[in-house]
Design an enzyme around this catalytic site. Structure first.
Site, PDB file in Angstrom:
ATOM      1  N   LYS A   7      44.438  45.710  38.984  1.00  0.00           N
ATOM      2  CA  LYS A   7      43.539  45.216  40.025  1.00  0.00           C
ATOM      3  C   LYS A   7      44.247  44.158  40.896  1.00  0.00           C
ATOM      4  CE  LYS A   7      40.841  48.059  38.146  1.00  0.00           C
ATOM      5  NZ  LYS A   7      39.596  48.056  37.431  1.00  0.00           N
TER       6      LYS A   7
HETATM    7  C1  LIG Z   1      38.711  48.783  36.407  1.00  0.00           C
HETATM    8  C2  LIG Z   1      37.291  49.088  36.661  1.00  0.00           C
HETATM    9  C3  LIG Z   1      36.278  48.798  35.728  1.00  0.00           C
HETATM   10  C4  LIG Z   1      36.548  48.359  34.319  1.00  0.00           C
HETATM   11  O1  LIG Z   1      37.255  47.216  34.174  1.00  0.00           O
HETATM   12  P1  LIG Z   1      38.045  46.867  32.817  1.00  0.00           P
HETATM   13  O2  LIG Z   1      38.538  45.497  33.076  1.00  0.00           O
HETATM   14  O3  LIG Z   1      39.129  47.874  32.662  1.00  0.00           O
HETATM   15  O4  LIG Z   1      37.061  46.920  31.702  1.00  0.00           O
HETATM   16  C5  LIG Z   1      34.971  49.034  36.082  1.00  0.00           C
HETATM   17  N1  LIG Z   1      34.662  49.523  37.299  1.00  0.00           N
HETATM   18  C6  LIG Z   1      35.602  49.841  38.200  1.00  0.00           C
HETATM   19  C7  LIG Z   1      35.178  50.387  39.531  1.00  0.00           C
HETATM   20  C8  LIG Z   1      36.949  49.667  37.906  1.00  0.00           C
HETATM   21  O5  LIG Z   1      37.868  49.993  38.815  1.00  0.00           O
END
Ligand SMILES: *Cc1c(COP(=O)(O)O)cnc(C)c1O
Length: 424
Positions: free
Chosen positions: A202
């Site tokens: 992210k």
């Molecule tokens: C990455 C992501 C998540 C989950 O996040 P984690 O930190 O991996 O648990 C949820 N929703 C979206 C849209 C994502 O891209």
């Protein structure tokens, strides 16, 4: 131009691409400070180094998003779980989720024994279609989970209106949209609660991590206790050597805290977020105009009212007739070979994730509901390739090379048709 690199030709470029995540001297200093502080978690004992990084990051991220409260969490999945539980959503309730997103949007709903109702997306924005949402609303519907996917803001006007009309809560999953702005606000501050992931890929990351943001103090208090085993921060600072958490009465909760190391990384990297978002947006604009010149490509739309998107991935729609009959995955492989970087396809339709399709865990009371076929989600998966955000932390030369690779693959597309006996 030579043959495709995939078939042994010379590749368009051999430049090194930026790595992700990136660490700065400031991040490394912050990490060492935590290591030496004697407190590695908000549940550690109070030291004389000041407030926990958990609180410092919470304050900074709330301010950044223009909201009253932020509660950091272990990851984006637990942020979603805490948010939904804090809204009173539980066993048997329905939450509407988009058909094109990471699997956690549905698995988080299942994990609280609620039912993810998976609906189709808008073909241009790739985000929730308000029409599909409205058709899926029933007597057990409690919330709409909007996801600001890839490089767009979801149709918040439409979704807010639906939430209001039907008395539902709007949850914004901003795991891919840290910093995006819509009608004078940051995304995540528009719905009842915004959730974030700070997982490795992210745009703001501590390897793993997450957060919830909101304006309502009662909601924030419930989210805090939900992620802290039912505890809250003492009102008065705890004396040195004591714990600053105390029990907060009855009600089920779990541990979804972030470590101090992660909170310190997030606090230091938050300072660079706007700058990096701006750079990515600038390069994406350059790439888009190059690709428009080449012709045969389409781009993701964002909602009316968007002031700034956050580029997490950059989707490119393969519209040229040259690409007919060739899978997007194959075209992605050809582009990867030309560029020496990861080019992949969007998510499959959410219902197809093996995690959701693998039958029933003894832990779960429910399974997803898919009221209508996910036609646009399927088409999006089949007709786009996506480029990861760190490719855009470069310069305009890099964008020209990416466009050259697209032009070359389009020109040689005929050579990508599966030969007999070959997997397409
Ligand atoms: C990455 C992501 C998540 C989950 O996040 P984690 O930190 O991996 O648990 C949820 N929703 C979206 C849209 C994502 O891209």
């Amino acid at each position: 131009m030579s043959r495709l690199a995939l078939h042994g030709g010379t590749s368009v470029c051999s430049r090194p691409w930026p790595k992700w995540p990136q660490s700065t001297a400031k991040t490394e200093r912050a990490l060492m400070a935590v290591m030496r502080s004697g407190r590695w978690s908000v549940s550690g004992l109070e030291t004389d180094d000041g407030p926990a990084f958990d609180s410092r990051f919470a304050e900074a991220f709330a301010r950044y998003n223009g909201v009253n409260f932020c509660v950091p969490t272990a990851n984006g999945t637990s942020a979603l779980m805490c948010a939904m539980q804090a809204l009173g959503i539980g066993a048997g309730d329905e939450v509407i989720v988009p058909g094109l997103t990471w699997v956690a949007c549905a698995s988080a709903v299942l994990a609280i024994n609620a039912v993810p109702v998976i609906v189709d997306i808008d073909p241009l924005s790739l985000c929730l279609s308000p029409g599909a949402v409205e058709a899926a609303i029933g007597p057990r519907t409690r919330a709409i989970m909007a996801v600001h996917l890839y490089n767009a803001v979801a149709d918040l006007d439409g979704l807010l209106a639906l939430a209001q009309k039907h008395g539902l809560d709007l949850i914004e999953d901003c795991a891919q949209a840290h910093g995006a702005r819509w009608r004078g606000q940051r995304v995540g501050s528009v719905g009842k609660v915004g959730t974030f992931s700070m997982q490795n890929g992210k745009v703001l990351t501590s390897g793993e991590g997450g957060a919830c943001i909101c304006d309502d103090p009662q909601l924030a208090r419930r989210i805090y206790r939900l992620r802290t085993d039912g505890r809250r921060l003492r009102c008065e600072p705890a004396p040195l050597g004591h714990m600053s958490l105390e029990e907060d009465g009855p009600g089920f909760a779990q541990n979804a805290c972030l470590s101090e190391l992660q909170a310190a990384v997030l606090l230091s990297r938050l300072e660079d977020l706007d700058l990096e978002n701006t750079q990515r947006a600038l390069q994406a604009k350059a790439l888009r105009s190059h690709l428009e010149e080449v012709g045969g490509f389409g781009f993701q739309h964002t909602a009316p009212g968007t002031e700034a998107t956050t580029l997490y991935h950059f989707p490119v729609r393969l519209e040229a007739p040259e690409f007919d009959g060739i899978s997007a995955a194959r075209i992605g492989e050809a582009l990867s070979a030309e560029l020496g970087c990861w080019v992949h396809t969007p998510y499959p339709p959410l219902e197809e994730f093996p995690l959701l399709a693998s039958g029933y865990s003894p832990r779960l009371l429910t399974s997803p509901r898919v009221p209508e076929p996910l036609l646009h989600a399927r088409a999006a998966h089949q007709r786009h390739v996506v480029l990861a955000h760190w490719l855009f932390l470069t310069d305009s030369d890099a964008m020209a090379q990416i466009a050259d690779a697209f032009a070359k693959v389009k020109q040689h597309a005929a050579s990508l048709h599966a030969r007999q006996g070959e997997r397409p």
